[in-house]
Design an enzyme around this catalytic site. Structure first.
Site, PDB file in Angstrom:
ATOM      1  N   CYS B 438     -39.436 -15.297  41.843  1.00 53.19           N
ATOM      2  CA  CYS B 438     -40.059 -15.248  40.534  1.00 53.19           C
ATOM      3  C   CYS B 438     -41.572 -15.096  40.558  1.00 53.19           C
ATOM      4  CB  CYS B 438     -39.649 -16.455  39.713  1.00 53.19           C
ATOM      5  SG  CYS B 438     -39.982 -18.013  40.535  1.00 53.19           S
ATOM      6  N   HIS B 485     -39.570 -22.220  38.186  1.00 58.48           N
ATOM      7  CA  HIS B 485     -39.638 -20.815  37.827  1.00 58.48           C
ATOM      8  C   HIS B 485     -41.067 -20.481  37.408  1.00 58.48           C
ATOM      9  CE1 HIS B 485     -37.902 -17.017  36.852  1.00 58.48           C
ATOM     10  NE2 HIS B 485     -38.157 -17.091  35.547  1.00 58.48           N
ATOM     11  N   ASP B 501     -40.435 -11.994  31.266  1.00 60.49           N
ATOM     12  CA  ASP B 501     -39.915 -12.534  32.533  1.00 60.49           C
ATOM     13  C   ASP B 501     -39.339 -11.404  33.360  1.00 60.49           C
ATOM     14  OD1 ASP B 501     -38.952 -13.952  34.604  1.00 60.49           O
ATOM     15  OD2 ASP B 501     -37.738 -15.339  33.410  1.00 60.49           O
TER      16      ASP B 501
END
Lengths: 332, 707
Positions: B438, B485, B501
């Protein structure tokens, strides 16, 4: 100031816990107060509370409250445990001046409790440092407590303090018990040659013997055997008969009854009276050991010649009770 | 001389001496010391990473000495001089080595050290008491570091062991079984009172600023360097739990914001120093940012695990819901929630999140400046690539779409084991390796957006979580460290702050089903901890066990650790209704009464048991009755004599029951005790006889009126 307060306390105690022969502890005679450790423990609780509050830590607070509750519960359980104690004073052994008397204390002797008492109990005289202890879970009756006897005569032992910290040491349970038992302290024996005088003429007995009367009874004739009685000197026991399995028999002698003489208090000076009494005490003991007949003449009392255990006690008692200079002067 | 009578007393004197010797002996042989030693060493082992190594060594030494003395391998204790020297050296050592660790850890180390030295030295009663108090305090401090159920159980047991040691100290010859029975009883009696106190004594706010524990900070790092090796996502430890009032948001919407990073130097992202400075200033003047809120909202409570840090977790955009939370939480300009106190232990707070208000938030001049700042050099390929793209797509939305498309169309893959990228990490990631997790994606996107003139930043936090829902219970979500995250927030003129995202595009499973699903093929999920229960979810039994443990732990955290003044007030309300001073006063009195009642309940039976046994009591009663009627037993009269005396002086109607009563009394008191079985039966019978006769005696006496 201190003495006055001490007297007050004593008076109050005499009213609250009057002297008795035996005690069963209960709310009337038990004192209970947090011990030093209990106060330390409370400080620990406070510290845990502060830390627990500051860190918003519930577990620490829980621990703190639990310990606090334990403190509370301990108060009652300490009391309940201590209230199981019962004490009575046994027969006090003979004691001579400047020796220690051993007071026999019978603990929980005639009781069979469902839940017995636990823990260590400290005993000592009131106002003095605790010098002895016994463990309720392992001890044998009687527990003896020593008490120094400086002077001859009647003495009243101090109150005896019993204290116990069981179960957790947070609370001290204690009591001051007074036993209505007086102690007669015999004069201190002082070694000296025997000074027997022949019986005064007024006596019924035949005057015989001399100043240097021998203690040796062997020269007396053996008369017969009789059943041994407690108190008779062991030297008289016919050990051969015992060995043959005929039981304890003691030899009786003819001559001993004739050796009658008197111990007298010489008109000695006041300073030496104690010393003289001590010497007399020694002589009484020696003569009794030899199982010899003798009389005791102390101006204020005359004890007719005899022998045996009772006679010995009577003589020692008379010596112990001989009025002191203070008595004579009328101070007492 | 009077040797002979000295001889008589010699035996008795010996006895006294023996008792003194036993005194000394019982000191060393007392199990209390062994128990204290064990408690200390177990406590030390439980906090091995907090207690300094050399202090642990000292603890081991002192425990060894104690054990040696207990089993009489060693007869002599170390001398006081040795110990004093040791203490002096240790204090110097402690000052030297624990100073940088901060107050709390220093204090715990000092306590452990003090206990160890005391344990070596214990000679008198006072020493022992000091040791006990220090141990109990130490156990209390242990709760600052360990609050899980298992450790609570352990420390509770250790505390009880210390109490057992106290018991042994005061009754050294009591059998272990008896001792345990006595103390268990005591503790069971204390427990309800303690609980009552805990539930009903007011929960106070912290009295003063608590010193910060400088132990290792856990959880999210406040700096992300995507080029480094993957460190996160590899721990199955709990990060926090959230309990929802209504329904929990869906998996895709569970973005838990924690840290906003706006400072990028070409390699790593971190909180902007200007923001930190700002925060310090605003907290000083007690100024606080308040977001514009409207629209639908979600209410929930969060129980955060200790991190030793200040930031908290929340869904966008959250405001504290209760007065308590409001006073404890500070809101920053970047919608971060910051606790005034560092999270040294579990911390519970109540929030309300307005899920749709993000676009309404304005962009301040400072925000714009910070979120557009670029590193002066590095990543030339990306710079070139973005400037070309930006020329092609002048519209913001179109530009963003192109960037996102790049992640979709190129062969990017999601992995927890990317290769390190040390030089120009964004270039390497975007054009060479094209594999990462991420923060690689977030970093690359945010940087590209900034290059393209769009304000953008990275938000670090958690995504997802495991939802535990039961029929009767509120829904709660467990979020673990592996749910950590990072995502991007960009500010667009039309829609305000917008969450982007890029990871969703590459690994949709990561967002939709969590990390476990996403990493199924690679097998790197929790690769470092092969025995973590979380790895074993495919075995039903283990999974159930894991869920059960998690559930228990949740309830523990929520109801025990999280019990605070708010919950206490709810409890009061449940008991007394409206909270008026009178009612509270009544409640206080009621508590005292309840505690008094409990104590009476506990000790009533003992009071009765301590009294005379029934046989004695009944006989005494009969004597008192007769005494009232003028027949007093002289002290020289035995029971039989007195009975005869009564027979001679009183009519038969009275003397007969008394005679039988006396007989039973004598039988019970003086008969040789037969077999135990028969004894108890006949015993009861005889006592009943005595009771009956006593009643008869009473009746007859009242009838005859002897007065």
């Amino acid at each position: 100031m201190n003495i006055i307060s001490q007297q007050r306390i004593n008076q109050w105690l005499d009213k609250r816990i009057p002297a008795a022969n035996a005690f069963q502890l209960d709310h009337r005679n038990i004192f209970i107060f947090p011990a030093k450790f209990g106060l330390l423990y409370l400080m620990l609780c406070l510290l845990l509370f502060l830390l627990g509050t500051n860190y918003q830590n519930n577990l620490m607070l829980l621990l703190c409250y639990f310990l606090l509750a334990l403190f509370l519960v301990n108060l009652l359980s300490a009391y309940v445990n201590f209230a199981r104690l019962s004490v009575s004073m046994g027969k006090i052994p003979e004691v001579y001046a400047s020796d220690d008397v051993y007071l026999p204390l019978w603990i929980n002797a005639d009781k069979s409790l469902k839940t017995p008492m636990h823990g260590i109990v400290n005993i000592g005289f009131m106002g003095q440092k605790v010098n002895q202890w016994f463990d309720c879970d392992a001890f044998s009756n009687p527990v003896s407590l020593s008490y120094p006897c400086q002077h001859r005569g009647w003495q009243q032992a101090e109150r005896i303090t019993f204290s116990c910290y069981y179960p957790l040491g947070l609370f001290k349970c204690w009591t001051h018990l007074a036993f209505n038992r007086k102690i007669l302290v015999f004069p201190k024996p002082l070694a000296c040659p025997l000074e027997l005088v022949p019986a005064p003429l007024s006596s019924e007995e035949t005057p015989r013997a001399s100043n240097n009367l021998s203690l040796n009874t062997n020269q007396d004739d053996f008369s017969h055997l009789k059943a041994y009685q407690i108190g008779e000197p062991l030297r008289h026991v016919a050990w051969k008969q015992v060995a043959k399995g005929r039981g304890m028999l003691s030899k009786e002698f003819n001559g001993s009854s004739h050796n009658v003489a008197w111990l007298t208090l010489n008109n000695s000076t006041a300073e030496h009276i104690e010393k003289t009494l001590s010497k007399l005490c020694f002589q009484v003991l020696e003569l009794s050991r030899a199982d010899q007949q003798f009389g005791l003449d102390l101006a204020y009392i005359r004890i007719a010649p005899a022998s045996g255990e009772n006679h010995r006690l009577a003589c020692l008692t008379a010596l112990a009770q001989y009025p002191t200079i203070a008595d004579k002067a009328g101070f007492n | 001389m009077s040797l002979w009578h000295k001889f008589i007393f010699k035996s008795k004197r010996n006895k006294v001496k023996q008792s003194a010797a036993r005194d000394r002996q019982h000191q060393a042989n007392n199990p209390a010391f062994i128990i204290c030693s064990l408690v200390l060493i177990i406590f030390d082992l439980s906090l091995l990473d907090t207690v300094l190594g050399w202090i642990s060594l000292l603890v081991a030494c002192s425990v060894t000495i104690r054990i040696a003395i207990y089993f009489a391998y060693q007869k002599h204790m170390p001398t006081l001089r040795t110990l004093n020297l040791l203490a002096l050296l240790s204090i110097i050592g402690l000052i030297y080595s624990a100073w940088p660790l901060g107050f709390l850890i220093g204090m715990v180390n000092l306590l452990v050290l003090a206990c160890a030295l005391k344990l070596m030295q214990v000679r008198s009663q006072r020493d022992f008491y000091q040791l006990v108090v220090s141990l109990l305090f130490l156990l209390g401090c242990g709760f600052i570091f360990q609050q899980s159920m298992a450790f609570t159980l352990l420390y509770s047991l250790l505390s009880l062991a210390v109490i057992l040691a106290l018991g042994f100290f005061h009754a050294p010859n009591l059998k272990v079984k008896q001792q345990l029975k006595q103390l268990t009883m005591l503790c069971l009696q204390a427990l309800p009172i303690g609980l009552l106190l805990f539930l009903l004594l007011p929960q106070l706010p912290p009295l003063w600023q608590t010193p910060k524990a400088k132990s290792s900070e856990t959880g999210l790092a406040d700096k992300i360097t995507p080029g480094d090796i993957a460190r996160l996502s590899q721990s199955s430890e709990l990060a926090f739990r959230a309990t929802f009032e209504g329904n929990a948001p869906t998996q895709q919407n569970r973005y838990w914001r924690a840290i906003v990073m706006e400072d990028f130097d070409g390699r790593s992202w971190q909180i902007h120093p200007l923001r930190k400075q700002n925060r310090r200033f605003q907290q000083l003047v007690q100024q606080e940012f308040s977001p514009i809120v409207a629209g639908p909202s979600i209410d929930y409570d969060v129980i955060a695990e200790p991190t030793q840090q200040h930031w908290l977790y929340a869904l966008d955009i959250a405001v504290p819901r209760t007065v308590k939370s409001q006073s404890e939480i500070w809101q920053s300009d970047e919608f971060q929630l910051i606790s005034h106190q560092p999270l040294v232990s579990q911390y519970q707070y109540a929030l309300r999140s307005y899920v749709q208000t993000m676009p309404r938030q304005p962009l301040s001049e400072l925000d714009r400046k910070l979120n557009l700042s670029l590193p002066t050099q590095g990543n030339p390929l990306t710079q070139k690539w973005v400037s070309t793209l930006r020329q092609q797509y002048p519209h913001e939305q179109a530009f963003i779409n192109v960037l996102l498309d790049y992640f979709k169309t190129e062969n990017f893959s999601y992995t927890l084991r990317p290769k390190p990228m040390f030089v120009d990490p964004v270039d390497t990631f975007l054009f060479e390796q094209q594999a990462g997790f991420c923060s690689h994606y977030a970093s690359a996107l945010a940087y590209s957006l900034r290059l393209g003139g769009i304000p953008a930043r990275i938000v670090a936090g958690y995504q997802g979580g495991e939802l535990m829902a039961k029929a009767r219970q509120q829904q709660y979500l467990s979020v673990y460290q592996y749910d950590a995250h990072a995502w991007v927030e960009a500010w667009l003129p039309d829609s305000g702050w917008t969450r982007l995202d890029p990871t969703t595009l590459v690994a949709p499973d990561r967002i939709n089903f969590g990390l476990r699903q996403a990493m199924q093929e690679e097998g790197s999920f929790l690769a470092d901890s092969p025995f973590a229960l979380a790895r074993l979810t495919n075995i039903a039994l283990f999974n159930n066990l894991r869920l059960l443990l998690a559930d228990m732990d949740y309830n523990w955290s929520r109801w025990v650790l999280g019990f605070d003044s708010q919950k206490q007030q709810d409890l009061f309300k449940a008991i007394v209704g409206k909270l008026t001073p009178q009612r509270l006063a009544m409640l206080g009195l009621a508590i005292v009464a309840v505690i008094g009642l409990l104590l009476t309940l506990f000790f009533m039976p003992h009071w009765y048991a301590n009294r005379l046994n029934p046989v004695q009591a009944l006989y005494q009663k009969a004597l008192t009755l007769l005494g009232k009627n003028g027949q007093i037993r002289a002290h020289w009269q035995g029971p039989l004599d007195f009975s005869l005396h009564i027979q001679q002086h009183l009519p038969e109607a009275i003397s007969q029951p008394f005679k039988r009563l006396t007989e039973s009394y004598l039988q019970l008191n003086y008969q040789t005790q037969g077999q135990d079985k028969h004894k108890s039966v006949s015993h009861k019978k005889s006592i009943n006889t005595m009771r009956r006769e006593l009643r008869l005696l009473k009746n007859q006496l009242s009838k005859h009126q002897f007065l």
